[in-house]
Design a protein around this motif. Structure first.
Motif, PDB file in Angstrom:
ATOM      1  N   TYR A 155       0.828  -1.212   0.000  1.00 28.56           N
ATOM      2  CA  TYR A 155       0.000   0.000   0.000  1.00 28.56           C
ATOM      3  C   TYR A 155       0.850   1.245   0.000  1.00 28.56           C
ATOM      4  O   TYR A 155       2.066   1.198   0.185  1.00 28.56           O
ATOM      5  N   ASN A 156       0.174   2.371  -0.244  1.00 29.64           N
ATOM      6  CA  ASN A 156       0.779   3.689  -0.115  1.00 29.64           C
ATOM      7  C   ASN A 156      -0.014   4.412   0.958  1.00 29.64           C
ATOM      8  O   ASN A 156      -1.248   4.399   0.931  1.00 29.64           O
ATOM      9  N   GLU A 157       0.688   5.028   1.882  1.00 32.90           N
ATOM     10  CA  GLU A 157       0.003   5.730   2.968  1.00 32.90           C
ATOM     11  C   GLU A 157      -0.935   6.816   2.462  1.00 32.90           C
ATOM     12  O   GLU A 157      -1.885   7.180   3.099  1.00 32.90           O
ATOM     13  N   ARG A 158      -0.594   7.364   1.302  1.00 33.93           N
ATOM     14  CA  ARG A 158      -1.377   8.491   0.798  1.00 33.93           C
ATOM     15  C   ARG A 158      -2.346   8.007  -0.271  1.00 33.93           C
ATOM     16  O   ARG A 158      -1.967   7.307  -1.189  1.00 33.93           O
ATOM     17  N   GLN A 159      -3.601   8.431  -0.153  1.00 35.07           N
ATOM     18  CA  GLN A 159      -4.659   7.914  -1.032  1.00 35.07           C
ATOM     19  C   GLN A 159      -5.314   9.017  -1.839  1.00 35.07           C
ATOM     20  O   GLN A 159      -6.493   8.949  -2.134  1.00 35.07           O
ATOM     21  N   VAL A 160      -4.591  10.052  -2.189  1.00 30.90           N
ATOM     22  CA  VAL A 160      -5.201  11.200  -2.843  1.00 30.90           C
ATOM     23  C   VAL A 160      -5.156  11.063  -4.366  1.00 30.90           C
ATOM     24  O   VAL A 160      -6.001  11.572  -5.077  1.00 30.90           O
ATOM     25  N   SER A 161      -4.164  10.344  -4.871  1.00 31.45           N
ATOM     26  CA  SER A 161      -4.075  10.143  -6.316  1.00 31.45           C
ATOM     27  C   SER A 161      -5.055   9.054  -6.742  1.00 31.45           C
ATOM     28  O   SER A 161      -5.433   8.193  -5.946  1.00 31.45           O
ATOM     29  N   VAL A 162      -5.427   9.070  -8.021  1.00 32.35           N
ATOM     30  CA  VAL A 162      -6.275   7.983  -8.527  1.00 32.35           C
ATOM     31  C   VAL A 162      -5.448   6.686  -8.458  1.00 32.35           C
ATOM     32  O   VAL A 162      -4.220   6.734  -8.538  1.00 32.35           O
ATOM     33  N   PRO A 163      -6.133   5.519  -8.284  1.00 32.57           N
ATOM     34  CA  PRO A 163      -5.391   4.273  -8.065  1.00 32.57           C
ATOM     35  C   PRO A 163      -4.317   4.012  -9.124  1.00 32.57           C
ATOM     36  O   PRO A 163      -3.222   3.561  -8.787  1.00 32.57           O
ATOM     37  N   ALA A 164      -4.601   4.301 -10.394  1.00 32.02           N
ATOM     38  CA  ALA A 164      -3.628   3.979 -11.444  1.00 32.02           C
ATOM     39  C   ALA A 164      -2.339   4.771 -11.303  1.00 32.02           C
ATOM     40  O   ALA A 164      -1.311   4.409 -11.866  1.00 32.02           O
ATOM     41  N   LYS A 165      -2.369   5.885 -10.564  1.00 31.36           N
ATOM     42  CA  LYS A 165      -1.173   6.704 -10.390  1.00 31.36           C
ATOM     43  C   LYS A 165      -0.619   6.590  -8.964  1.00 31.36           C
ATOM     44  O   LYS A 165       0.122   7.448  -8.502  1.00 31.36           O
ATOM     45  N   THR A 166      -1.041   5.564  -8.254  1.00 29.10           N
ATOM     46  CA  THR A 166      -0.575   5.396  -6.882  1.00 29.10           C
ATOM     47  C   THR A 166       0.520   4.334  -6.829  1.00 29.10           C
ATOM     48  O   THR A 166       0.299   3.191  -7.237  1.00 29.10           O
ATOM     49  N   TYR A 167       1.682   4.736  -6.369  1.00 25.63           N
ATOM     50  CA  TYR A 167       2.819   3.818  -6.223  1.00 25.63           C
ATOM     51  C   TYR A 167       2.714   3.141  -4.861  1.00 25.63           C
ATOM     52  O   TYR A 167       2.624   3.810  -3.842  1.00 25.63           O
ATOM     53  N   ARG A 168       2.753   1.810  -4.856  1.00 24.02           N
ATOM     54  CA  ARG A 168       2.598   1.100  -3.583  1.00 24.02           C
ATOM     55  C   ARG A 168       3.860   0.299  -3.292  1.00 24.02           C
ATOM     56  O   ARG A 168       4.209  -0.598  -4.066  1.00 24.02           O
ATOM     57  N   ASP A 169       4.536   0.641  -2.201  1.00 22.30           N
ATOM     58  CA  ASP A 169       5.813  -0.039  -1.946  1.00 22.30           C
ATOM     59  C   ASP A 169       6.004  -0.443  -0.491  1.00 22.30           C
ATOM     60  O   ASP A 169       7.100  -0.749  -0.074  1.00 22.30           O
ATOM     61  N   ARG A 170       4.926  -0.441   0.314  1.00 27.86           N
ATOM     62  CA  ARG A 170       5.131  -0.848   1.706  1.00 27.86           C
ATOM     63  C   ARG A 170       4.029  -1.779   2.185  1.00 27.86           C
ATOM     64  O   ARG A 170       2.966  -1.847   1.587  1.00 27.86           O
ATOM     65  N   THR A 171       4.333  -2.478   3.278  1.00 28.72           N
ATOM     66  CA  THR A 171       3.337  -3.316   3.922  1.00 28.72           C
ATOM     67  C   THR A 171       3.222  -2.849   5.371  1.00 28.72           C
ATOM     68  O   THR A 171       4.033  -2.045   5.827  1.00 28.72           O
ATOM     69  N   VAL A 208       8.015  -2.387  -7.282  1.00 19.45           N
ATOM     70  CA  VAL A 208       6.893  -1.861  -6.496  1.00 19.45           C
ATOM     71  C   VAL A 208       5.644  -2.032  -7.357  1.00 19.45           C
ATOM     72  O   VAL A 208       5.727  -2.447  -8.501  1.00 19.45           O
ATOM     73  N   MET A 209       4.496  -1.669  -6.800  1.00 20.29           N
ATOM     74  CA  MET A 209       3.265  -1.721  -7.583  1.00 20.29           C
ATOM     75  C   MET A 209       2.909  -0.311  -8.032  1.00 20.29           C
ATOM     76  O   MET A 209       2.961   0.637  -7.246  1.00 20.29           O
ATOM     77  N   LEU A 210       2.545  -0.180  -9.304  1.00 20.51           N
ATOM     78  CA  LEU A 210       1.964   1.078  -9.766  1.00 20.51           C
ATOM     79  C   LEU A 210       0.562   0.723 -10.223  1.00 20.51           C
ATOM     80  O   LEU A 210       0.391   0.047 -11.235  1.00 20.51           O
ATOM     81  N   GLY A 211      -0.419   1.174  -9.475  1.00 20.86           N
ATOM     82  CA  GLY A 211      -1.773   0.691  -9.715  1.00 20.86           C
ATOM     83  C   GLY A 211      -1.767  -0.816  -9.530  1.00 20.86           C
ATOM     84  O   GLY A 211      -1.322  -1.310  -8.502  1.00 20.86           O
ATOM     85  N   GLU A 212      -2.186  -1.556 -10.551  1.00 16.12           N
ATOM     86  CA  GLU A 212      -2.203  -3.021 -10.436  1.00 16.12           C
ATOM     87  C   GLU A 212      -1.042  -3.669 -11.193  1.00 16.12           C
ATOM     88  O   GLU A 212      -1.006  -4.882 -11.333  1.00 16.12           O
ATOM     89  N   THR A 213      -0.101  -2.847 -11.696  1.00 16.36           N
ATOM     90  CA  THR A 213       1.021  -3.454 -12.422  1.00 16.36           C
ATOM     91  C   THR A 213       2.290  -3.458 -11.588  1.00 16.36           C
ATOM     92  O   THR A 213       2.508  -2.572 -10.761  1.00 16.36           O
ATOM     93  N   VAL A 214       3.103  -4.467 -11.849  1.00 14.74           N
ATOM     94  CA  VAL A 214       4.383  -4.561 -11.152  1.00 14.74           C
ATOM     95  C   VAL A 214       5.383  -3.669 -11.884  1.00 14.74           C
ATOM     96  O   VAL A 214       5.528  -3.756 -13.103  1.00 14.74           O
ATOM     97  N   LEU A 215       6.048  -2.821 -11.124  1.00 12.74           N
ATOM     98  CA  LEU A 215       6.975  -1.871 -11.733  1.00 12.74           C
ATOM     99  C   LEU A 215       8.381  -2.148 -11.203  1.00 12.74           C
ATOM    100  O   LEU A 215       8.663  -1.913 -10.028  1.00 12.74           O
ATOM    101  N   PRO A 216       9.263  -2.688 -12.059  1.00 18.16           N
ATOM    102  CA  PRO A 216      10.628  -2.931 -11.576  1.00 18.16           C
ATOM    103  C   PRO A 216      11.318  -1.591 -11.291  1.00 18.16           C
ATOM    104  O   PRO A 216      11.088  -0.617 -12.011  1.00 18.16           O
ATOM    105  N   ILE A 217      12.160  -1.565 -10.258  1.00 23.11           N
ATOM    106  CA  ILE A 217      12.863  -0.333  -9.906  1.00 23.11           C
ATOM    107  C   ILE A 217      14.328  -0.478 -10.293  1.00 23.11           C
ATOM    108  O   ILE A 217      14.978  -1.450  -9.911  1.00 23.11           O
ATOM    109  N   GLU A 218      14.831   0.473 -11.052  1.00 27.19           N
ATOM    110  CA  GLU A 218      16.234   0.440 -11.431  1.00 27.19           C
ATOM    111  C   GLU A 218      16.963   1.656 -10.919  1.00 27.19           C
ATOM    112  O   GLU A 218      16.406   2.766 -10.936  1.00 27.19           O
ATOM    113  N   ARG A 219      18.185   1.461 -10.508  1.00 24.31           N
ATOM    114  CA  ARG A 219      19.040   2.539  -9.999  1.00 24.31           C
ATOM    115  C   ARG A 219      18.332   3.386  -8.941  1.00 24.31           C
ATOM    116  O   ARG A 219      18.558   4.577  -8.823  1.00 24.31           O
ATOM    117  N   ASN A 220      17.426   2.758  -8.193  1.00 24.97           N
ATOM    118  CA  ASN A 220      16.710   3.409  -7.085  1.00 24.97           C
ATOM    119  C   ASN A 220      15.829   4.575  -7.527  1.00 24.97           C
ATOM    120  O   ASN A 220      15.428   5.391  -6.704  1.00 24.97           O
TER     121      ASN A 220
END
Ligand code: FES
Ligand code: FES
Lengths: 165, 787
Positions: free
Chosen positions: B78-94, B153-165
């Protein structure tokens, strides 16, 4: 854990509590005596939100042991005045917009009360010094200093006048 | 300032919650105390980057504590902040982490009968960490071979690989920057940085959760959005929203620190559900400091300009060090682009932003959301350009600012609107006279140890995030207004007041619209069950968007009121007016010029009840289709001690164009507070880290972090505030926001004042005495070499 019985006169009323040796006055007031008007902003003596008057002197309740208050008198914000009988300071804080979120207010008003009791006619510098142990993140202090100045003037029966000087 | 057009709008009134605050009856989340409540503590990582090797909770459990580990919590990202529409929400924590990404990150939580017992249980936990190499600098983090914080991380419902941080990046281009720079007579460029300031809200984050018999929960939390908190808890713990009730509780300051559902909320809920008892979790000050900080900035800025001062192009590149988790970096970068392009007209422009993970506390919104950072750089550059072209800095600003009729990016490239009210010129000219601009002089002629200088900073903030079309950011508010049977009024809203008087402003708007005395309009305590959705009290949207929803509900209620009144006094409702009669403590409905056709609001409401016509009530969900800029101008005079590098602000003029000002005294208070936090950002505040351990240098102490006290707050000999005389056509009663704008222009004004005093451009905030001294030394050496 061993506990010790203590008697504290909180805002004019004697109260009993069982406290541990290392318990702070802040914890005793909030957790045992439900004096939630005394706020906890850091528990480290840094913010002044927990300021109470102990035996006539303003102290950080978080740096004072509860057992040190045994047999003594403690004044919290509620002892400064009530909504039926507010202290001039309390009225002045509302009128001057010296409160925003209000979390620092209990400590600031108590410090100001102690200041005016010791020095009924403080100048701006003395006011700033008197509340320098109280952090306020919202206001930038301007309206707080003005509110205290004004309350001091009212306490003396008029702006800028002082009879017993 | 009293406005004759209105009865209560624009008048100084006593705030309704003032008495509760000043007599100690206002309770915050940290004051909530329930029967059988357990106290929670969280074991936090001493390592900046580590794998969790083993967890043994048996010692704590033997003491009677309830424990939750990463194994016990939902694995939902999840992302602590829920103000963006789901498709633009980056989720990287549990709820509790799979891996440690910064010192102070929670690993295991315990709850016990008393704080002392919880502390003992904490000591009895046995957690093994496997330390990993850490990275603290965003530029290093982007290098090949740097330690990786996140694989994906997750971006919306897609898995987004992270490169070079790189957590995310964003670009905005209009025209052709290279061409614009070619067309210029002068090209200037420089680099600017601002620190990772700490919010320092006086109430550290707190939460209480009570499990209910129906499997639901009730939550009291420091939050700027009760509805987003509820929705997120629903997703994490798979509880229907109808069984989750989040209470709106006064908050002890926020400044953005609780824009999101703080991680401690989910931890507390997990404990309460396991214990099946109420649980309270209050962060210590140290924990709070490791929870969030302001987004820092590292900005490379280039402008092209014609000899007459017309800007031809602007190019801003920024790298943002977001810490261990991505809370809202994507919208932040968009907003930074928007702040940049909306300050000054740029025929050719380019924005490039990159947000980078490092092993530090996660950054989140803090008053201004990238705006003070961008404005610090831009306003510094305006003075550089003005000097190079020998143009007065105010004239240069007047020539290029984005104003009336022009397009403004309220929330980045996707949220654009046309400016319909603007007090920039008025504020610059009036402020110039008030501060004594003619006293400035040139730094070359200033001598002696103490030198004074005057600087100007100009800026703005958006009022909310509304737009004609739905964008990447959600924005609307819901309000209910009801006239009671005695003529008093209840208002229900999920809007928060952070101290600036937002709810007071809402009450004034309702009183004004219904013609009812202000003290008869109450803002009811509310929660997620009793209110419709409100996105969040953020983005300086409280009055403009939230207030507008209350006004819209009041307008609907007024229609019913007049309709009912017309039935009783037999007058066409269209002809009826309302007005308060404060001496009788009542609002009245009347036909102007006909004394017999007059009836109190109470009588209408009571009659409607007796005759069974129904309640006078309305609920409205309202989205603003605009987000007008509230402009701000700061003039600051400083004194520089050239021997110690100490800077003392001595005079300031702060002005805002907030449209119609609803609460003049409280708005002035916001200007003063904002100015002071702006000075803090300019001169004092940063959370720095020990490079070896990844710990905060201040050790979690407010004293060592340093925020201004009343005594060392630069004692301003003279601090004046004023409001521009404007009216925003799209705002409720012509109002825009104030909030964040109040601190956006300050750091730039301070830096410009320092330059005017000593002739040295300081580009790294906080501008500490050490930085001033080394800049002065460098300058002196260069002068000598030049000679
Ligand atoms: S709580 Fe005692 S000084 Fe902060
Ligand atoms: S009013 Fe919020 S800290 Fe002082």
């Amino acid at each position: 854990m061993t506990t010790y019985p203590i008697d504290i006169k909180v805002n004019g009323e004697w109260k009993q509590a069982e406290v541990t040796a290392r318990e702070t006055l802040l914890d005793a007031l909030r957790n045992r005596l439900r004096a939630f008007e005394v706020k906890d902003g850091c528990s480290q003596g840094d913010c002044g939100a927990c300021t109470v008057i102990l035996a006539g002197r303003p102290v950080n309740a978080c740096l004072t042991l509860a057992v040190q208050a045994n047999g003594k008198e403690v004044t919290t914000l509620k002892g400064v005045g009530t909504s039926e009988q507010p202290d001039p300071l309390q009225k002045s804080f509302v009128e001057h917009g010296a409160i925003q979120c209000g979390f620092c207010t209990p400590g600031v008003v108590v410090s100001a009360k102690a200041l005016l009791e010791a020095n009924p006619c403080p100048n701006r510098e003395e006011i700033r010094e008197g509340i320098s142990g109280n952090l306020c993140r919202c206001t930038g202090y301007t309206q707080i200093v003005e509110a205290i100045e004004d309350a001091a003037a009212q306490g003396r029966g008029g702006v800028g006048e002082r009879e017993d000087a | 300032m009293n406005d004759d057009r209105f009865d209560v709008i624009g008048r100084v009134t006593r705030r309704q919650d003032g008495h509760a605050m000043v007599t100690g009856r206002q309770l915050y989340s940290s004051d909530i105390s329930l029967p059988n409540m357990l106290q929670a503590r969280v074991l936090r990582s001493p390592y900046p980057h580590a794998r969790i090797a083993a967890i043994d909770t048996s010692g704590a459990e033997r003491l009677g504590a309830v424990c939750v580990t990463p194994e016990d919590v939902p694995r939902v990202k999840y992302n602590e902040r829920q103000v963006s529409v789901p498709a633009k929400t980056y989720r990287d924590r549990t709820v509790l982490p799979d891996k440690i990404r910064h010192v102070g990150q929670g690993v295991v939580a315990v709850a016990a009968r008393t704080e002392a017992l919880a502390d003992k249980a904490l000591d009895a936990l046995d957690v093994g960490f496997e330390s990993l190499p850490a990275v603290f600098d965003p530029h290093e983090a982007m290098r090949d071979g740097a330690p990786q914080l996140h694989d994906a991380v997750m971006l919306g419902e897609t898995v987004l690989p992270i490169e070079r941080n790189i957590a995310c990046s964003r670009e905005a281009v209009e025209g052709d920057v290279a061409r614009g720079l070619e067309e210029a007579d002068l090209v200037v460029e420089n680099e600017f940085t601002t620190g990772r300031a700490y919010h320092g809200q006086l109430e550290s984050k707190a939460v209480v959760c009570r499990p209910e018999a129906d499997g639901g929960i009730t939550v009291w939390a420091t939050t700027q959005s009760i509805h987003n908190t509820r929705q997120l808890l629903g997703i994490l713990f798979d509880i229907p929203l109808s069984k989750i009730n989040v209470q709106r509780v006064p908050i002890g300051g926020s400044f953005g620190s609780s824009i999101q559902m703080n991680s401690s909320v989910a931890i507390c809920v997990a404990l309460a559900l396991k214990a099946q008892k109420p649980v309270k979790l209050v962060l210590t000050r140290e924990e709070d400091m490791y929870d969030h900080c302001k987004y820092p900035s590292n900005i490379h800025l280039t402008y092209g300009v014609k000899r007459d001062g017309t800007l031809t192009a602007g190019h801003l590149k920024t790298v943002v060090d977001i810490g261990g988790h991505n809370i809202q970096a994507y919208p932040l970068l968009g907003c930074m682009a928007g702040w940049f392009v909306s300050l000054y007209r740029l025929p050719h422009l380019k924005f490039e932003g990159t947000a980078v993970y490092t092993n530090k506390a996660p950054a989140c919104a803090m008053q201004g959301y990238g705006n003070p950072q961008v404005t610090f750089a831009v306003e510094s550059m305006m003075d550089t350009i003005a000097e190079a072209l020998d143009i007065d800095p105010i004239d240069l600003r007047l020539k290029n600012y984005v104003g009336l009729g022009e397009t403004f990016w309220g929330q980045g490239p996707t949220v654009r609107s046309v400016i319909r009210s603007c007090g920039v010129e008025e504020m610059l000219l009036k402020g110039r006279a008030m501060v004594g601009w003619e006293r400035r002089g040139s730094p070359a002629r200033k001598t002696g140890r103490f030198r004074r200088g005057i600087g100007v900073g100009r800026g703005f903030h958006t009022s909310g995030t509304g737009a004609p079309t739905p964008g990447e950011v959600i924005d609307y508010s819901t309000a209910m207004v009801k006239i009671n049977e005695d003529g008093s009024v209840d208002c229900l809203t999920a809007l928060m007041c952070h101290g600036g008087g937002t709810l007071e402003a809402g009450a004034k708007m309702v009183a004004e619209e219904l013609g009812v005395p202000l003290d008869r309009v109450g803002i009811s305590p509310s929660n997620t069950r009793s209110t419709g959705y409100d996105v969040c009290t953020h983005a300086t949207r409280g009055v403009y968007c939230g207030g507008a929803s209350l006004l819209r509900a009041a307008q609907d209620v007024k229609k019913i009121l007049l309709d009912f009144a017309s039935r009783i006094i037999d007058v066409n409702p269209e002809a009826l007016k309302v007005q308060p009669d404060t001496s009788r403590g009542q609002g009245f409905v009347f036909l102007p010029g006909a004394p017999a056709k007059r009836i109190s609001v109470a009588e209408v409401a009571k009659t409607a009840q007796i005759k069974g016509w129904g309640s006078i009530i309305a609920v409205v969900s309202h989205r603003q289709v605009n987000c007008p800029p509230c402009f701000v101008v700061n003039f600051v005079e400083v004194e520089v001690d050239t021997a110690t590098g100490q800077i003392r602000p001595v005079r300031a003029v702060a002005a805002v164009d907030a449209g119609t000002v609803i609460n003049p005294d409280l708005a002035a208070g916001q200007l003063e507070g904002g100015l002071c936090r702006g000075i803090g950002l300019a001169l004092l505040e940063d959370t720095t880290y020990k490079p070896d351990s990844g710990e905060l240098t201040c050790g979690g102490y407010l004293t060592d972090y340093k925020i201004y006290t009343a005594q060392d707050m630069p004692s301003l000999e003279d601090l004046s505030t004023f409001f521009a005389d404007t009216y925003e056509p799209s705002g409720p009663f012509g109002a825009k926001g104030v909030g964040e704008a109040a601190n956006n222009a300050t750091a730039g004004a301070v830096a410009n004042a320092i330059y005017n005093a000593v002739g040295v451009r300081l580009t790294e905030a906080p501008i500490t005495p050490e930085r001033v001294l080394s800049a002065l030394t460098r300058e002196a050496e260069q002068l000598q070499q030049g000679r």
